[in-house]
Design an enzyme around this catalytic site. Structure first.
Site: not given
Length: 273
Positions: A156, A143
């Protein structure tokens, strides 16, 4: 892409029951690959398999929780038993979170690291001998948060940074072995990941703070992945804002921190409010 480049290639995709994973499975199936779909929901995989390829002999569904090392060993074992080898491993399985660290139960970060980081490590470890033999490719779907941190996503961002470090190191170790290692970083993509994101106590968020219909589709993301693999790229960062964020974080880190804070603060139900 060169016609036939993925024909009869054996491609393992984790997290293949939805989002980028499912879109990738369907794309590679349409390009003639032998597709191995892995996810925790075996029944769901079976129901989706016909949409991947009409020839079901070219699709294998494997129930696998990538946080479990034995499941990853079994995934690779079943793949090799069925198809004889592995050409591409797409480490796509992942979960997200949304909560301030000060409010967070530490079990949430453990869960994210187990799936996002250790899942990638586990699958790669057992697939690596076959990937080296085929001079294949391993992919980590990370990401932009793996380059520039997102507040309220400590677990995350940490897991995605860790995956990037792991794969970058693996690439250098096998620089002369013919193995290609791709770090693939989408921006915000239309998927179920935000609805399933964990909150401070570990429960699912159940809703998304973003307008999903305004985001890149999973199908478009999968096409970018296939093109990057066809060109054996080592890194692919998607979307103009994603590329700008990565560059800005490198050149102007303090300014990027402020802009990121302002962006997250505008989200619906932002933890900053």
């Amino acid at each position: 892409m060169r016609p036939g480049i993925f024909s009869d290639k054996v491609v393992i995709i984790t997290g293949a029951s939805s989002g980028i994973g499912l879109a990738s499975a369907r794309l590679f199936g349409s390009l003639g690959a032998k597709v191995v779909m892995a996810a925790r929901s075996y029944d769901k995989l079976l129901s989706l398999a016909p949409s991947v390829c009409q020839d079901q002999e070219k699709v294998l569904c494997v129930k696998a929780d990538v946080s479990c090392e034995e499941d990853c060993r079994n995934l690779v074992g079943q793949t090799v038993e069925r198809f004889g080898g592995i050409d591409i491993l797409v480490n796509n399985a992942g979960i997200s979170m949304r909560a301030m660290f000060k409010d967070l139960d530490l079990s949430v970060i453990h869960s994210l690291m187990d799936v996002n980081f250790w899942g990638t490590v586990n699958c790669t470890k057992y697939a690596l001998p076959y990937l080296l033999k085929s001079k294949g490719q391993v992919v980590g779907v990370i990401s932009i948060a793996g380059y520039s941190a997102l507040p309220a996503r400590t677990g995350y961002s940490s897991s995605k940074y860790a995956v990037r470090g792991f794969l970058d190191t693996l690439r250098i170790e096998h620089l002369k072995d013919g193995l290609n290692v791709l770090v693939f970083a989408p921006g915000y993509t239309d998927s179920n990941v935000r609805k399933a994101a964990l909150t401070a106590d570990g429960s699912a968020q159940g809703e998304t703070p973003l307008k999903e219909d305004k985001l890149m589709s999973a199908e478009e993301c999968a096409m970018h992945l296939a093109k990057a693999l066809a060109r054996r790229k080592s890194q692919k960062i998607l979307t103009p804002i994603g590329k700008a964020t990565v560059i800005a974080h490198r050149l102007f880190p303090r300014l990027t921190d402020k802009l990121t804070y302002s962006f997250i603060a505008r989200e619906a139900g932002s933890p900053f409010k």
